[in-house]
Design a protein around this motif. Structure first.
Motif, short mmCIF file in Angstrom:
data_model
loop_
_atom_site.label_atom_id
_atom_site.label_comp_id
_atom_site.label_asym_id
_atom_site.label_seq_id
_atom_site.Cartn_x
_atom_site.Cartn_y
_atom_site.Cartn_z
N ARG A 258 0.82 -1.22 0.00
CA ARG A 258 0.00 0.00 0.00
C ARG A 258 0.85 1.27 0.00
O ARG A 258 0.34 2.36 0.20
N GLY A 259 2.17 1.10 -0.18
CA GLY A 259 3.04 2.27 -0.20
C GLY A 259 3.38 2.80 1.17
O GLY A 259 3.78 3.97 1.30
N GLU A 260 3.25 1.96 2.20
CA GLU A 260 3.53 2.39 3.56
C GLU A 260 4.71 1.61 4.14
O GLU A 260 5.10 0.57 3.61
N ILE A 261 5.26 2.12 5.24
CA ILE A 261 6.45 1.53 5.85
C ILE A 261 6.20 1.31 7.34
O ILE A 261 5.53 2.11 8.00
N LEU A 262 6.74 0.22 7.87
CA LEU A 262 6.64 -0.06 9.29
C LEU A 262 7.20 1.10 10.12
O LEU A 262 8.14 1.78 9.70
N ASP A 263 6.64 1.28 11.31
CA ASP A 263 7.19 2.29 12.22
C ASP A 263 8.66 1.99 12.52
O ASP A 263 9.49 2.90 12.60
N ARG A 264 8.96 0.70 12.70
CA ARG A 264 10.34 0.27 12.93
C ARG A 264 10.68 -0.80 11.90
O ARG A 264 10.47 -1.99 12.14
N PRO A 265 11.19 -0.41 10.74
CA PRO A 265 11.49 -1.40 9.70
C PRO A 265 12.68 -2.27 10.07
O PRO A 265 13.48 -1.92 10.95
N GLY A 266 12.79 -3.40 9.41
CA GLY A 266 13.98 -4.22 9.58
C GLY A 266 15.20 -3.46 9.07
O GLY A 266 15.14 -2.81 8.02
N MET A 267 16.30 -3.51 9.83
CA MET A 267 17.48 -2.74 9.46
C MET A 267 18.74 -3.58 9.62
O MET A 267 18.82 -4.44 10.50
N LEU A 268 19.72 -3.31 8.77
CA LEU A 268 21.05 -3.91 8.85
C LEU A 268 22.03 -2.75 9.06
O LEU A 268 22.12 -1.86 8.23
N LEU B 157 23.38 2.06 7.20
CA LEU B 157 22.09 1.54 7.65
C LEU B 157 21.27 1.16 6.43
O LEU B 157 21.01 2.01 5.57
N GLU B 158 20.91 -0.10 6.32
CA GLU B 158 20.01 -0.56 5.26
C GLU B 158 18.63 -0.77 5.85
O GLU B 158 18.48 -1.44 6.88
N ALA B 159 17.63 -0.21 5.21
CA ALA B 159 16.24 -0.34 5.66
C ALA B 159 15.46 -1.13 4.62
O ALA B 159 15.57 -0.87 3.41
N LEU B 160 14.66 -2.10 5.08
CA LEU B 160 13.94 -3.01 4.19
C LEU B 160 12.44 -2.73 4.21
O LEU B 160 11.91 -2.14 5.15
N PHE B 161 11.78 -3.20 3.15
CA PHE B 161 10.34 -2.97 2.95
C PHE B 161 10.07 -1.47 2.86
O PHE B 161 9.12 -0.95 3.46
N THR B 162 10.92 -0.76 2.12
CA THR B 162 10.75 0.68 1.87
C THR B 162 10.36 0.83 0.40
O THR B 162 11.22 0.90 -0.46
N PRO B 163 9.09 0.87 0.08
CA PRO B 163 8.62 0.67 -1.30
C PRO B 163 8.95 1.81 -2.26
O PRO B 163 8.91 2.99 -1.90
N TYR B 164 9.25 1.42 -3.48
CA TYR B 164 9.47 2.38 -4.57
C TYR B 164 8.26 3.31 -4.69
O TYR B 164 8.40 4.52 -4.84
N GLY B 165 7.06 2.72 -4.61
CA GLY B 165 5.84 3.51 -4.75
C GLY B 165 5.34 4.03 -3.42
O GLY B 165 4.14 3.91 -3.11
N ILE B 166 6.21 4.62 -2.61
CA ILE B 166 5.80 5.12 -1.31
C ILE B 166 4.70 6.17 -1.46
O ILE B 166 4.71 6.99 -2.39
N ARG B 167 3.75 6.12 -0.56
CA ARG B 167 2.64 7.06 -0.62
C ARG B 167 3.17 8.50 -0.48
O ARG B 167 3.89 8.80 0.47
#
Length: 392
Positions: free
Chosen positions: A243-253, A274-284
């Motif tokens: 849906r173009g959204e990101i977790l409040d605390r995304p998975g990070m490396l 810092l790598e952040a995952l599930f950060t969508p190209y189509g962010i709202r």
């Protein structure tokens, strides 16, 4: 205690499967080569590969562990890195990530990651090669049933009987392969039916004037630290991403590589990643002006001793839109092979495991082909093996 015992059971089951996968990655996967490998290993790891490949990673992990502190990092470095939920059916091999640490060794080149392509280029030039980066490829030229070379966007033509594309299959077959021969009809039809995935990974690079320290933990951040949400949260994050959204605390490396290699940073400073995952190209709302990257730094700061944010001298964020703009990755995504060696038995897209296409002289390599993404050169070596076998 239960998870300690579970980890012992997990390693006994998973380690032979990892060894099997790494052994299979050493050559182009065929029914004959995989059978020889299994017999040579007395089928050690084979049953795990077959059983886990039909399950979800979450299901596999829960059969050994009960705490998210153990399951979460495996899900982040497996399914989450792949861009899928750990509850996705068929993602079970993503649960092998803990066991990989017992088998494979990883590291970084002294001086930073850029030293690797520099070394490869030096070897390439020493062998008589020439690198051209002045203009992108516009067309893969064909003649008869085979390739004739490539034409760059600036009009320059390079004539060659062999063309190896390390780029994504969609660009290779649907964008650049103009006037393809009739033998490529099925290849093109198949790839037109495959949707191109959007990017979902982002990276922050920063220069710090002091080393961050995790609260209540004296471990140095030189090696990569996985900051993992619970499995249920990762699954929810996958739905949010659609849906173009990101977790409040995304998975990070997270890591500070200059702790291990001071040459990577100016004197008195450190490099932070810092790598952040599930950060969508189509962010709202789009990435331009988004507060998201800064928010990831703030989220990490809550895990650190005071002063992390104040220690940042400068920083940049590489989000999917920038990967598309600066690195020409469509939708900010590098297509990655995720089928495992068993995909060679019934390949939907045989060029991903055989490296050879229906167009004579046109070969495919890179992250989209077996054994997938990772800076280890296995795909390129396998492709070169096939090319040399065909053309001497």
């Amino acid at each position: 205690r239960a998870d300690v015992d579970g980890y012992r059971r997990y390693v006994r089951a998973a380690r032979p499967a990892v060894e099997m996968i790494l052994g299979a990655a050493a050559e182009p996967p065929t029914l004959a080569s995989l059978t020889r490998l299994a017999v040579r290993r007395r089928f050690a790891g084979t049953s795990t590969l077959l059983r886990w490949s039909r399950r979800s990673a979450g299901d596999v992990l829960r059969s050994f562990f009960s705490t998210d502190a153990v399951m979460g990092p495996a899900a982040v470095t497996g399914p989450m890195v792949w861009g899928i939920s750990p509850e996705h059916a068929g993602s079970g091999l993503g649960a092998l990530t803990h066991a990989i640490r017992h088998v494979a060794r990883v590291g970084r080149p002294v001086g930073g990651s850029g030293r690797l392509p520099e070394a490869i280029l030096a070897a390439f030039v020493a062998a008589g090669g020439a690198l051209s980066t002045d203009s992108p490829v516009g067309t893969i030229l064909c003649e008869g049933d085979g390739v004739r070379g490539v034409r760059l966007i600036d009009g320059t033509e390079h004539v060659a009987p062999i063309v190896v594309s390390a780029c994504n299959p969609h660009d290779t077959f649907l964008r650049w392969l103009r006037d393809p021969p009739a033998v490529a009809a099925d290849l093109i039809r198949r790839w037109r039916a495959v949707p191109h995935a959007d990017g979902y990974e982002s990276k922050i690079d920063a220069v710090l004037d002091s080393v961050p320290r995790l609260r209540g933990d004296d471990r140095p951040l030189g090696p990569t630290t996985v900051i993992a949400p619970p499995l249920a949260t990762i699954d929810r994050g996958h739905s949010l991403m659609q849906r173009g959204e990101i977790l409040d605390r995304p998975g990070m490396l997270v890591n500070v590589p200059s702790l291990l290699d001071p040459s990577m940073a100016p004197p008195g400073h450190h490099v932070f990643s810092l790598e952040a995952l599930f950060t969508p190209y189509g962010i709202r709302g789009g990435w331009a002006g988004s507060a998201e990257p800064r928010r990831w730094l703030e989220a990490f700061a809550t895990l650190c001793e005071p002063g992390f944010l104040d220690s940042i001298v400068e920083w940049r964020a590489m989000t999917p839109d920038i990967y598309e703009r600066d690195f020409r990755l469509p939708a900010g995504h590098a297509t990655s092979f995720a089928g495992g060696p068993l995909a060679a038995f019934r390949p939907l897209h045989p060029e991903l495991t055989r490296y050879e296409t229906a167009v004579t002289g046109l070969y495919l390599t890179g992250a989209a082909t077996f054994p997938g993404a990772g800076v280890w050169g296995a795909s390129g070596r396998n492709c070169a093996t096939v090319v040399l076998a065909r053309h001497g």
